[in-house]
Each structure stands twice: as C-alpha cells, then as structure tokens.
Design an enzyme around this catalytic site. Structure first.
Site, PDB file in Angstrom:
ATOM      1  N   CYS A   2      -8.646  11.366   3.108  1.00 18.28           N
ATOM      2  CA  CYS A   2      -9.591  12.366   2.619  1.00 18.28           C
ATOM      3  C   CYS A   2     -10.002  13.302   3.746  1.00 18.28           C
ATOM      4  O   CYS A   2      -9.879  12.984   4.919  1.00 18.28           O
ATOM      5  CB  CYS A   2     -10.819  11.741   1.989  1.00 18.28           C
ATOM      6  N   ARG A  27      -3.828  14.006   7.055  1.00 15.39           N
ATOM      7  CA  ARG A  27      -4.612  12.792   6.869  1.00 15.39           C
ATOM      8  C   ARG A  27      -4.193  12.027   5.621  1.00 15.39           C
ATOM      9  O   ARG A  27      -4.501  10.850   5.473  1.00 15.39           O
ATOM     10  CB  ARG A  27      -6.101  13.140   6.778  1.00 15.39           C
ATOM     11  N   TRP A  76      -7.975  11.153  -1.482  1.00 13.93           N
ATOM     12  CA  TRP A  76      -7.005  10.069  -1.602  1.00 13.93           C
ATOM     13  C   TRP A  76      -7.565   9.105  -2.626  1.00 13.93           C
ATOM     14  O   TRP A  76      -8.624   8.512  -2.441  1.00 13.93           O
ATOM     15  CB  TRP A  76      -6.817   9.372  -0.255  1.00 13.93           C
ATOM     16  N   ASN A 102     -16.253  11.428   1.486  1.00  7.34           N
ATOM     17  CA  ASN A 102     -15.239  10.539   2.053  1.00  7.34           C
ATOM     18  C   ASN A 102     -15.851   9.154   2.183  1.00  7.34           C
ATOM     19  O   ASN A 102     -16.973   9.021   2.673  1.00  7.34           O
ATOM     20  CB  ASN A 102     -14.806  11.005   3.447  1.00  7.34           C
ATOM     21  N   GLY A 103     -15.111   8.122   1.795  1.00 10.47           N
ATOM     22  CA  GLY A 103     -15.602   6.767   1.950  1.00 10.47           C
ATOM     23  C   GLY A 103     -15.598   6.017   0.631  1.00 10.47           C
ATOM     24  O   GLY A 103     -14.942   6.405  -0.333  1.00 10.47           O
ATOM     25  N   GLU A 482       7.253  -2.774  15.770  1.00 13.78           N
ATOM     26  CA  GLU A 482       6.910  -1.355  15.687  1.00 13.78           C
ATOM     27  C   GLU A 482       8.095  -0.515  15.217  1.00 13.78           C
ATOM     28  O   GLU A 482       7.936   0.412  14.416  1.00 13.78           O
ATOM     29  CB  GLU A 482       6.413  -0.865  17.062  1.00 13.78           C
ATOM     30  N   LYS A 486       8.111   1.801  11.827  1.00 10.65           N
ATOM     31  CA  LYS A 486       8.413   3.245  11.816  1.00 10.65           C
ATOM     32  C   LYS A 486       9.452   3.570  10.749  1.00 10.65           C
ATOM     33  O   LYS A 486       9.338   4.560  10.030  1.00 10.65           O
ATOM     34  CB  LYS A 486       8.915   3.693  13.191  1.00 10.65           C
ATOM     35  N   GLU A 489       7.802   3.277   7.311  1.00  4.86           N
ATOM     36  CA  GLU A 489       6.791   4.301   7.055  1.00  4.86           C
ATOM     37  C   GLU A 489       7.391   5.624   6.600  1.00  4.86           C
ATOM     38  O   GLU A 489       6.889   6.245   5.656  1.00  4.86           O
ATOM     39  CB  GLU A 489       5.964   4.559   8.327  1.00  4.86           C
ATOM     40  N   HIS A 505      15.600 -19.626  11.825  1.00  2.50           N
ATOM     41  CA  HIS A 505      14.620 -20.291  10.973  1.00  2.50           C
ATOM     42  C   HIS A 505      14.487 -19.568   9.631  1.00  2.50           C
ATOM     43  O   HIS A 505      13.382 -19.346   9.138  1.00  2.50           O
ATOM     44  CB  HIS A 505      13.274 -20.385  11.691  1.00  2.50           C
ATOM     45  N   LYS A 604      -3.141   9.280   7.596  1.00  2.00           N
ATOM     46  CA  LYS A 604      -3.239   9.184   9.049  1.00  2.00           C
ATOM     47  C   LYS A 604      -4.408   8.309   9.480  1.00  2.00           C
ATOM     48  O   LYS A 604      -4.273   7.442  10.338  1.00  2.00           O
ATOM     49  CB  LYS A 604      -3.394  10.585   9.652  1.00  2.00           C
TER      50      LYS A 604
END
Length: 609
Positions: A2, A27, A76, A102-103, A482, A486, A489, A505, A604
C-alpha cells in the site's frame, strides 16, 4: 504494501498525485484511488489494476477542474477482493470525510457492528472503511480531537490520511505502526508513506512517531499526540529523484544488481579503522563493557533478511566466538521465547517497516533486551523504535526482489562481527586482513558483474525448466536459500535451497534430467564433500550449474555450466557468490516474460501480517 501520497499547495494536485502513485508502484498493489476537493465537494476516482498506464490527460478527463488539494492511495487487498468498491478512499455517510489507510484494523468487526446499529451504512468489505464512519461519529468540529478519539478505539496498525470538505485547504494524518511522513515544501505540503513519492518536490521531511497526529495546510503544519502538542524536527532526505530512475537499465532489479560495487563501498565507507584494526559503528550506542558482556545473539528477520541473518550466524560465531541463533520474526513474537541474560537482539529489515519484525522488536524490548536495528531506510519504523543500530546506506531499492540490500546486510553483519571479535579474541593481524578484504570487495563485485553475459547464456539453456535445486555448505547454504528465493520471486519457477549434505535425506529422490542443480562450490576446506554430493546428482542425470572460485578446476568434469567468482576470504565469499544467482534469476524471469520489478502477489514492504 500500500502507499499514500497527499498534497496541498498551488500546483495541480492531479499531476502531483499521479507522479507520486507511480513512484509508489514498486511497493505492490492491486487497486488505486484518488480524491480531490472541488470547492465544497469531495470527488473521487477508484480503479483496479496498474496506474502506470494512466496519463495526466486521462485524469484531466475524469476531473475537469484543477484541484490544489488531494489524496492518492495504492491498495494491496487484505479485507475484501481487489475491486473498485474496496479500493481507497473510503467515505463517511455524508461524503464529507475521505480517508486512505495503510495497515490492519484488528477490531474492525465489532466496531462495524456498533456503527451499523447507530445507523451507519457501509459500502465495502474492508477494515479501513470503519475508520471513516468512526471518525464521523466522533467529529464535533475539531478534526484533531476526533482523530485522538478514534485512535483510542482502533486496535491494529495504521498510516492514515484524512481530507474533508468541512475543512477546505487542510489535510490530516495519524500513524501507529505504519509509516507516515510529512513533506515540507515552499508553499506546499505533502503526506506520504514513502519519501520516494515526494523527493522530486522536497527533501525536507518530518517522520511521525507512533500515536502522533499532523494537520497541514499549504504553508504550515502542526503535530500532536494523544496528550497534546509535540515539536518535531525537520530532517533532510539523503537521496534525490535521479536515484529513483532506471538509469538506462531495462529494470530496476538489473540496475540494483549492477549498483552493488557502489552499495558495498557505501556500507563500509568511513567505518574502517586501520589504526585499531577494527571498524567504527557510531550508531550502536552501547558501551564497550556492555558489548563485552554479550554472550548470545538472537537475529530476527523475514525473507531475504533472514537469509542474511543466517550468514550472520556463521560470522558472529567464527569472528567473535558468540553463540548466535536466527529466527523468523513472525514466529518469535507469538511464543513464550527465552532470552537469557546478556543476549543482544539484531533486527534486520531492508525497508525498516516489516510488520512482523517491528512487532518482534517491541516484544524483545518489552522484556528489557538490548535491540540493534540493521536497515536501509533512514527514519524507518524499526530504526526509530530500536534507536540504535547500523544503516546500510545502500540507496533506494525499488525492485521488489532485494539484491543490493541483501549484500549490504551481509557486509554490515561482517563489520559488526569484526567489531565484536576485536573486543574478544580476534588478533590485530586478523583484523587488518579482514579490513583489507572488505576494502577489496567493490572491485571484486565489479569483476564478477563484467561476466554477466555468461549468466544470460546459462539462462538461455535452462529457462524452460520448472524446477531448480540450489545447494551449498556452511557460508554457502544461506546463499543457496537466497538464490532459490530469487528465482521463485521473479520467475515463478519452483526452486528449493538446502545444505548439500541433506540431499541424501530425501531430496535426491527428485533429481532427474529435468531438474537443474545450482551448486555453490567456491574454494573451502570442505569442497571435497560438496563434490561428492555433485557426483551423486550427476549419477542420476542431473544437470549442474556450478559457482566456483577463479582458477579452480576441481569442478570442471562435474559441471554442465560454470561461473567463477574472484577469491576472497571464506566469510566474504557469500557476497560474491550471490551475485551470479541474482543475475541467473533475472535473466530467466526476462526470458519467461515476467514482470521482474513487480512480481505477482508480492510487495516491497510487507507492512501487514
């Protein structure tokens, strides 16, 4: 998640808000809206989808007048589907109060039921709309007083902006747990959740603290809290609008990958102390004796920052000899955690606004534990709540998938580990060797990036695969995680990262010619162990993409594709070995036609749970 941008001044508010909303796109959002004051009437527009395709001409068609005050929002979806009804702004029953938020309002359902009994009619499914109706119920001529009243009743987080036909020429804001910033211009004022939205207009800002309220006109502002008036300091933003542009790169993510030599340099600039063979970290605000007493470190983070924290575990244990644990902030806050005496908590967040990490910091501080923040955004909520820590100085990161912030986080953790190590058993000689290695990093990163074309070639050969595996040992295990993140994402390709020894395993059952494995195999004392794991993959027709150290030929016969990085100390190698993984994910995403900078379903700054 947002975004808020509000303006009052002499300019055409349509163009100011449109530009601001476009700067907030990174964002993450699924709908957007605008509201302007036209004489004594609030006029709004709400849409689903992207605002990037909207031009100023389109807004002139929608709003035939030239407003000088207005509010914009990107949403969002959390409560209610992404549609025009649920998009912000939301209004009271008489359409005199417009709010964007926002929130999350956690107690919105009981409030909504109470307000409905009092005759209020709701239009949306959102938690946010309850704010507009509650504000209407509490308003009796003084907007700031009404905001104080509703803040006492709202449970949850909010960055809140109000525009009202009852107070022409005025905007109001309030915050708790979600950022809200005042921009101070020349005959104009702004409210925003992100300074990037207003930096082309002003670099003079005021960061609101939790439970603070602001009222602004075109040439003045007033700040208060639940108890009365408060004085606020005007601060200077350290970056400009130019740094928010792509600079000739096809995507912000690619630009930020290639900015890493500079961002790494900025992370240690002015901090290396060769005379004492250590580093200078002025923001720690802890005495020498307090730091010497630290016996345990607890790292709290989410996502990419959690991977940086895993590297930090190795760093603190190797360089400083301090037992270190890394935990997801989202899990930490909900359990009866044990933090022994002399524990130091580190909270890592690129944005400094990550809701789970922010809440975990509050929990730790409530228990009386010392907390240091490691974040990139000056004035962010985590930085302000911790009040001590280390900034990354990586510059704005616009691409949703973090790249330069991650390597800066790892480097800052290295600096802190060296600092603590020199207070313990790390020798002066070891300190100087580490400083020299750190200072060489930007050039080594530059050398790595010069070979980006090789990753593009590897991507051409592998982008059609729908499953990838990433493996590594010790320092390279977090980098395997990581690298896999990536790829997931930005290309939506399933990928999994794990310690190389864990293959046997269960995971090795998945290996076949359709699942490439990215092997992190730079020189290390246990490289032979990694080679054995690779041989097992090869025996099952698995394809190998190896990241190796320059001039090392040990992986030649085992690799289908190779990419070499320069030599450095083992504990700095992760900073170099992650760069090819960032590039590989980028090129695969481009070849698959994905929206690299704004991947689906992601934001973001994760400012809600």
């Amino acid at each position: 998640m947002c975004g808020i941008i509000a303006y009052v001044g002499s300019k055409d508010a349509r163009s100011v808000l449109l530009e601001g909303l476009k700067r907030l796109e990174y964002r993450g959002y699924d709908s957007w809206g605008l509201v302007f004051l036209n004489e004594e009437r609030l006029v709004s527009l709400k849409r689903v989808g992207k605002i990037s395709q909207v031009g100023s001409d389109a807004l002139e068609d929608e709003f035939s007048f030239s407003p000088h005050i207005g509010v914009g929002h990107t949403r969002w979806a959390t409560h209610g589907a992404p549609n025009e009804t649920n998009a912000h702004p939301h209004f009271d029953c008489h359409h005199q109060l417009g709010i964007v938020h926002n929130g999350i309002i956690e107690n919105y359902l009981p409030l909504k039921k109470e307000l409905e009994k009092q005759g209020h009619v709701f239009q949306s499914e959102t938690d946010s709309e309850v704010i507009a109706h509650l504000l209407e119920e509490c308003y009796s001529g003084d907007m700031v007083d009404a905001l104080r009243q509703i803040m006492l009743r709202l449970v949850g987080t909010f960055g809140l902006t109000v525009i009202s036909s009852l107070h022409p020429g005025m905007l109001y804001g309030a915050r708790r747990g979600s950022p809200l910033i005042v921009g101070v211009g020349d005959g104009e004022m702004f409210l925003t959740s992100d300074v990037g939205a207003i930096v082309s207009h002003t670099r003079q800002v005021i960061y609101l603290e939790d439970n603070e309220i602001v009222s602004i006109s075109s040439d003045s502002f007033s700040t208060s809290n639940l108890n009365g008036m408060v004085k606020k300091k005007i601060e200077e933003v350290t970056f400009d609008a130019v740094s928010l542009n792509r600079g000739g790169y096809d995507h912000f993510m690619l630009k930020e990958i290639f900015e890493q030599p500079e961002s790494l340099y900025n992370a240690f600039r002015g901090r290396l102390d060769y005379q004492m063979a250590t580093v200078k970290l002025g923001g720690l605000d802890l005495t020498f004796s307090e730091l010497q007493e630290v016996q345990r470190i607890k790292i709290l983070a989410c996502g990419t920052a959690w991977h940086a924290g895993l590297v930090g575990k190795y760093l603190f244990e190797d360089l400083a000899g301090i037992w270190t644990d890394v935990e997801y902030a989202s899990e930490f806050r909900y359990r009866n955690f044990v933090l022994p005496d002399k524990t130091l908590v580190l909270a890592i967040s690129q944005s400094g606004e990550t809701a789970d990490t922010l809440a975990a910091v509050s929990e730790a501080k409530q228990k009386g534990v010392k907390v240091l923040g490691i974040c990139n955004v000056v004035g962010s909520s985590i930085a302000r709540q911790c009040r001590r820590g280390v900034y990354l100085h990586a510059g704005p990161e616009i691409g949703v998938a973090s790249t330069k912030a991650f390597t800066s986080q790892v480097l800052v953790l290295t600096l802190l580990a060296l600092y603590l190590g020199r207070q313990r058993n790390l020798s002066r000689r070891q300190g100087l060797v580490t400083l020299n290695a750190i200072e060489a990093l930007p050039e080594l990163a530059r050398r790595t990036l010069k070979k980006a074309y090789l990753l593009e070639e590897i991507a051409q050969a592998t982008y059609a695969h729908t499953n990838f595996l990433y493996i590594g040992r010790e320092y390279q295990y977090p980098i395997a995680l990581e690298g896999a993140l990536k790829l997931k994402e930005i290309s939506y390709v399933h990928a999994e990262g794990l310690p190389a020894a864990e293959l046997k395993h269960g995971i090795i059952a998945l290996i076949d010619e359709q699942m490439p494995t990215v092997v992190l195999a730079p020189e290390s004392p246990i490289l032979d162990k990694t080679k054995s794991n690779v041989a097992e993959i090869r025996a099952r027709q698995g394809r190998i993409i190896s990241v190796i150290t320059e001039a090392n030929r040990e992986m030649d016969d085992l690799s289908d594709f190779k990419f070499s990085i320069p030599r450095t100390t083992e504990f700095l190698t992760p900073i170099l070995s992650v760069i090819p993984l960032q590039l590989l994910a980028y090129y695969i995403a481009v070849l698959r036609g994905c929206d690299v900078d704004k991947p689906r379903n992601l934001a973001k700054s994760v400012t809600v749970e």
